[in-house]
Write a protein that holds these residues in place. Sequence first.
Motif, mmCIF file in Angstrom:
data_model
loop_
_atom_site.group_PDB
_atom_site.id
_atom_site.type_symbol
_atom_site.label_atom_id
_atom_site.label_comp_id
_atom_site.label_asym_id
_atom_site.label_seq_id
_atom_site.Cartn_x
_atom_site.Cartn_y
_atom_site.Cartn_z
ATOM 1 N N ASP A 72 0.824 -1.219 0.000
ATOM 2 C CA ASP A 72 0.000 0.000 0.000
ATOM 3 C C ASP A 72 0.854 1.262 0.000
ATOM 4 N N PHE A 73 1.981 1.215 0.693
ATOM 5 C CA PHE A 73 2.880 2.377 0.725
ATOM 6 C C PHE A 73 3.397 2.682 -0.687
ATOM 7 N N GLU A 74 3.791 1.653 -1.403
ATOM 8 C CA GLU A 74 4.300 1.847 -2.778
ATOM 9 C C GLU A 74 3.232 2.468 -3.671
ATOM 10 N N ARG A 75 1.993 1.984 -3.547
ATOM 11 C CA ARG A 75 0.916 2.527 -4.393
ATOM 12 C C ARG A 75 0.630 3.989 -4.043
ATOM 13 N N LEU A 76 0.635 4.316 -2.770
ATOM 14 C CA LEU A 76 0.384 5.699 -2.364
ATOM 15 C C LEU A 76 1.477 6.624 -2.893
ATOM 16 N N VAL A 77 2.736 6.223 -2.750
ATOM 17 C CA VAL A 77 3.853 7.031 -3.256
ATOM 18 C C VAL A 77 3.747 7.173 -4.770
ATOM 19 N N HIS A 78 3.427 6.074 -5.443
ATOM 20 C CA HIS A 78 3.306 6.090 -6.912
ATOM 21 C C HIS A 78 2.217 7.071 -7.363
ATOM 22 N N LEU A 79 1.027 6.943 -6.791
ATOM 23 C CA LEU A 79 -0.081 7.826 -7.185
ATOM 24 C C LEU A 79 0.234 9.289 -6.869
ATOM 25 N N TRP A 80 0.830 9.518 -5.711
ATOM 26 C CA TRP A 80 1.117 10.887 -5.297
ATOM 27 C C TRP A 80 2.175 11.542 -6.206
ATOM 28 N N THR A 81 3.154 10.750 -6.650
ATOM 29 C CA THR A 81 4.258 11.288 -7.453
ATOM 30 C C THR A 81 3.822 11.604 -8.887
ATOM 31 N N LYS A 293 -7.204 10.455 13.368
ATOM 32 C CA LYS A 293 -7.328 9.412 14.410
ATOM 33 C C LYS A 293 -7.880 8.118 13.800
ATOM 34 N N ALA A 294 -8.860 8.260 12.903
ATOM 35 C CA ALA A 294 -9.451 7.078 12.254
ATOM 36 C C ALA A 294 -8.414 6.365 11.382
ATOM 37 N N ILE A 295 -7.598 7.140 10.652
ATOM 38 C CA ILE A 295 -6.555 6.549 9.804
ATOM 39 C C ILE A 295 -5.487 5.880 10.656
ATOM 40 N N ALA A 296 -5.060 6.559 11.727
ATOM 41 C CA ALA A 296 -4.010 6.008 12.602
ATOM 42 C C ALA A 296 -4.456 4.699 13.253
ATOM 43 N N LYS A 297 -5.743 4.593 13.518
ATOM 44 C CA LYS A 297 -6.266 3.376 14.148
ATOM 45 C C LYS A 297 -6.244 2.190 13.188
ATOM 46 N N ASP A 298 -6.407 2.464 11.896
ATOM 47 C CA ASP A 298 -6.588 1.386 10.912
ATOM 48 C C ASP A 298 -5.368 1.099 10.043
ATOM 49 N N THR A 299 -4.305 1.910 10.138
ATOM 50 C CA THR A 299 -3.137 1.706 9.269
ATOM 51 C C THR A 299 -1.868 1.670 10.114
ATOM 52 N N ARG A 300 -0.770 1.242 9.493
ATOM 53 C CA ARG A 300 0.490 1.101 10.226
ATOM 54 C C ARG A 300 1.679 1.557 9.378
ATOM 55 N N GLY A 301 2.788 1.816 10.062
ATOM 56 C CA GLY A 301 4.081 2.001 9.412
ATOM 57 C C GLY A 301 4.193 3.183 8.476
ATOM 58 N N ASP A 302 4.981 2.995 7.414
ATOM 59 C CA ASP A 302 5.247 4.073 6.457
ATOM 60 C C ASP A 302 3.973 4.508 5.732
ATOM 61 N N TYR A 303 3.092 3.556 5.489
ATOM 62 C CA TYR A 303 1.813 3.873 4.835
ATOM 63 C C TYR A 303 1.018 4.857 5.687
ATOM 64 N N GLU A 304 0.919 4.570 6.974
ATOM 65 C CA GLU A 304 0.220 5.468 7.903
ATOM 66 C C GLU A 304 0.900 6.834 7.945
ATOM 67 N N ASP A 305 2.232 6.843 8.041
ATOM 68 C CA ASP A 305 2.976 8.105 8.139
ATOM 69 C C ASP A 305 2.730 8.994 6.923
ATOM 70 N N MET A 306 2.713 8.375 5.743
ATOM 71 C CA MET A 306 2.529 9.180 4.537
ATOM 72 C C MET A 306 1.085 9.687 4.416
ATOM 73 N N LEU A 307 0.127 8.837 4.744
ATOM 74 C CA LEU A 307 -1.268 9.276 4.726
ATOM 75 C C LEU A 307 -1.473 10.481 5.650
ATOM 76 N N LEU A 308 -0.930 10.390 6.858
ATOM 77 C CA LEU A 308 -1.108 11.461 7.843
ATOM 78 C C LEU A 308 -0.410 12.747 7.385
ATOM 79 N N ALA A 309 0.769 12.598 6.774
ATOM 80 C CA ALA A 309 1.473 13.781 6.265
ATOM 81 C C ALA A 309 0.658 14.461 5.167
ATOM 82 N N LEU A 310 0.049 13.671 4.286
ATOM 83 C CA LEU A 310 -0.725 14.251 3.168
ATOM 84 C C LEU A 310 -2.003 14.916 3.620
ATOM 85 N N ILE A 311 -2.573 14.456 4.740
ATOM 86 C CA ILE A 311 -3.797 15.137 5.220
ATOM 87 C C ILE A 311 -3.451 16.228 6.246
ATOM 88 N N GLY A 312 -2.150 16.527 6.342
ATOM 89 C CA GLY A 312 -1.723 17.656 7.171
ATOM 90 C C GLY A 312 -1.609 17.354 8.638
#
Length: 316
Positions: A72-81, A293-312
């Motif tokens: 999931d982390f790879e897909r998020l980075v790919h789509l974002w880039t 908070k909802a994202i942090a509860k349901d995701t982990r690791g680098d994927y979670e970190d990038m999601l949270l960074a993108l939503i500020g």
Amino acid sequence: MSTISVPAHDISVSDDVEQLRKAFSGWGTNEGLIISILTHRNAAQRKQIRETYASTYNEDLLKSLDKELSNDFERLVHLWTLDPSERDAYLANEATKRWTKSNQVLVEIACTRSAHDLLLAKQAYHACYKKSIEEDVAYHTTGDFRKLLLPLVGTYRYEGSEVNMTLAKTEAKLLHEKISDKCYNDDDLIRILATRSKVQINATLNQYKNQFGKDINKDLKEDPKDEYLSLLRATIKCLTYPEKYFEKVLRLAINKTGTDEGALTRVVATRAEVDMKTIKEEYQRRNSVPLDKAIAKDTRGDYEDMLLALIGCGDA
């Protein structure tokens, strides 16, 4: 309404490129460095980074990222880039290849983008896939789905602020007649949704509620399991209240048993630079829980970190 934060000072593209290259070098990958750079660069800056990376190392940054990252982390980075128009073309192509009647990605792209952004996505589709998005939609869909989706992806809506109230009243009546008769695939119903400007559609639907006492989408819930009606409701929501549409996609992605990472990734990657601030507010209003908070509860690791960074909300 964007939730990404870009440094106020001038950014050195060559430094970014060098740092990204370092993140791939040696043992292991420095995912934190990738997140800290890419989540704080806007679309124009990310495009410059890709171009400079390609000219410096004779390799597409996306290929380098894909080799080093996974899941999931790879897909998020790919789509974002990806450039936003390329991203929409990529998602649209994926949606036609994996078409199911409950797939609403094509409606998202056709109805929540500006006329210009939809045109850019269609041009990117030509460049990437050597055919038109209309061609693929027509080939991969059938019946009422094709009848609705084809004019939606083919349109170039007027984006001015003018509203014709006489027309709004007439077309509200027309829509009510068709829906009352269960003519959900009627040519005029589809014509109105596919060609009128968004402000004109809003005026028409306000007239619909004023004249007939009900939101149009409530009248379209005759059969909640009907997938065509579900797509029709999504079309109307995307055209009129995109923040409510995306809030619901996120709510369903996070709150059901097992996270729908595909939907979560898509919404964050496509809306972070557009209206994620409004979507977050709507999510908090609707669920009484902050989105981070909802994202942090349901995701982990680098994927979670990038999601949270993108939503500020990340520390990256």
